[in-house]
Design an enzyme around this catalytic site. Structure first.
Site, PDB file in Angstrom:
ATOM      1  N   SER A 113       0.795  -1.229   0.000  1.00 52.17           N
ATOM      2  CA  SER A 113       0.000   0.000   0.000  1.00 52.17           C
ATOM      3  C   SER A 113       0.830   1.284   0.000  1.00 52.17           C
ATOM      4  CB  SER A 113      -0.956   0.023   1.201  1.00 52.17           C
ATOM      5  OG  SER A 113      -0.247   0.207   2.400  1.00 52.17           O
ATOM      6  N   LYS A 150       0.829   4.447   6.718  1.00 54.57           N
ATOM      7  CA  LYS A 150       0.214   5.333   5.727  1.00 54.57           C
ATOM      8  C   LYS A 150       0.654   6.770   5.983  1.00 54.57           C
ATOM      9  CE  LYS A 150      -2.738   2.129   4.121  1.00 54.57           C
ATOM     10  NZ  LYS A 150      -1.986   0.957   4.530  1.00 54.57           N
TER      11      LYS A 150
END
Length: 190
Positions: A113, A150
């Protein structure tokens, strides 16, 4: 250092990497090919230079500089340039990447990701425990009980986490968003 000391130190560092201890004076002498007295003089020079320390009972152990690696200059990642090895200072990886040792941990990456940020599956992240990082920083967060890596963002609905891969959605917490720490560096083995 005396002319052969870098070679001797390299042999000692390789031995330490394999066995996780500094050998005895007699073993050092055999390892580098000098007399026991030569080994004593070599160790004394290494203690003076900050590569080795002597603990209780005379036990030898690595000091901070033992883990330093030579900084030999910069290499362009663009077009090739003439190769010359300019010896620079030695630095330890911790000295370069870790500002607060008591607050710093390593986290291994799982998943894709964050690939567009250059963070790949299997990389290790150097994470400084910081529960209040700036927006836009890459963080290790606990969102609704699960760990993730993230970008930290803020929008009209509050804080959320943004991946660096278009195949993954933004993460908006349903119940909780806690910041474990801020990513301050990374490394991988090729």
């Amino acid at each position: 250092m005396v002319s052969k000391d870098p070679f001797y130190l390299g042999r000692l560092q390789d031995y330490y990497a394999l066995h996780r201890l500094i050998p005895s004076y007699a073993e050092i002498a055999a390892l580098v090919g000098v007399s026991k007295q030569g080994a004593v003089k070599f160790v004394d020079r290494m203690i003076f230079a900050g590569y080795i320390s002597k603990g209780p009972g005379g036990r030898l152990s690595p000091a901070n500089m033992f883990f330093a690696r030579p900084h030999v200059g910069k290499a362009p990642a663009g077009f090739a340039s003439p190769a010359t090895e300019a010896l620079g200072d030695a630095i330890t990886i911790d000295e370069y990447l870790v500002e607060h040792p008591s607050k710093t941990v390593l986290v291994e990456v799982r998943g894709e990701s964050m690939i567009e940020a250059g963070i790949h599956d299997g990389d290790f992240l150097i994470v400084e425990r910081n529960t209040n990082p700036s927006l836009g920083k890459v963080v290790v967060a606990i969102v609704d009980g699960d760990f993730t890596i993230k970008y930290l963002r803020s929008g009209k609905d509050g804080m959320y986490l943004e991946p660096a891969n278009a195949d993954y959605p933004n993460i908006y917490p349903e119940e909780s968003l806690d910041i474990y720490g801020e990513v301050v560096g990374q490394f991988r083995k090729f």
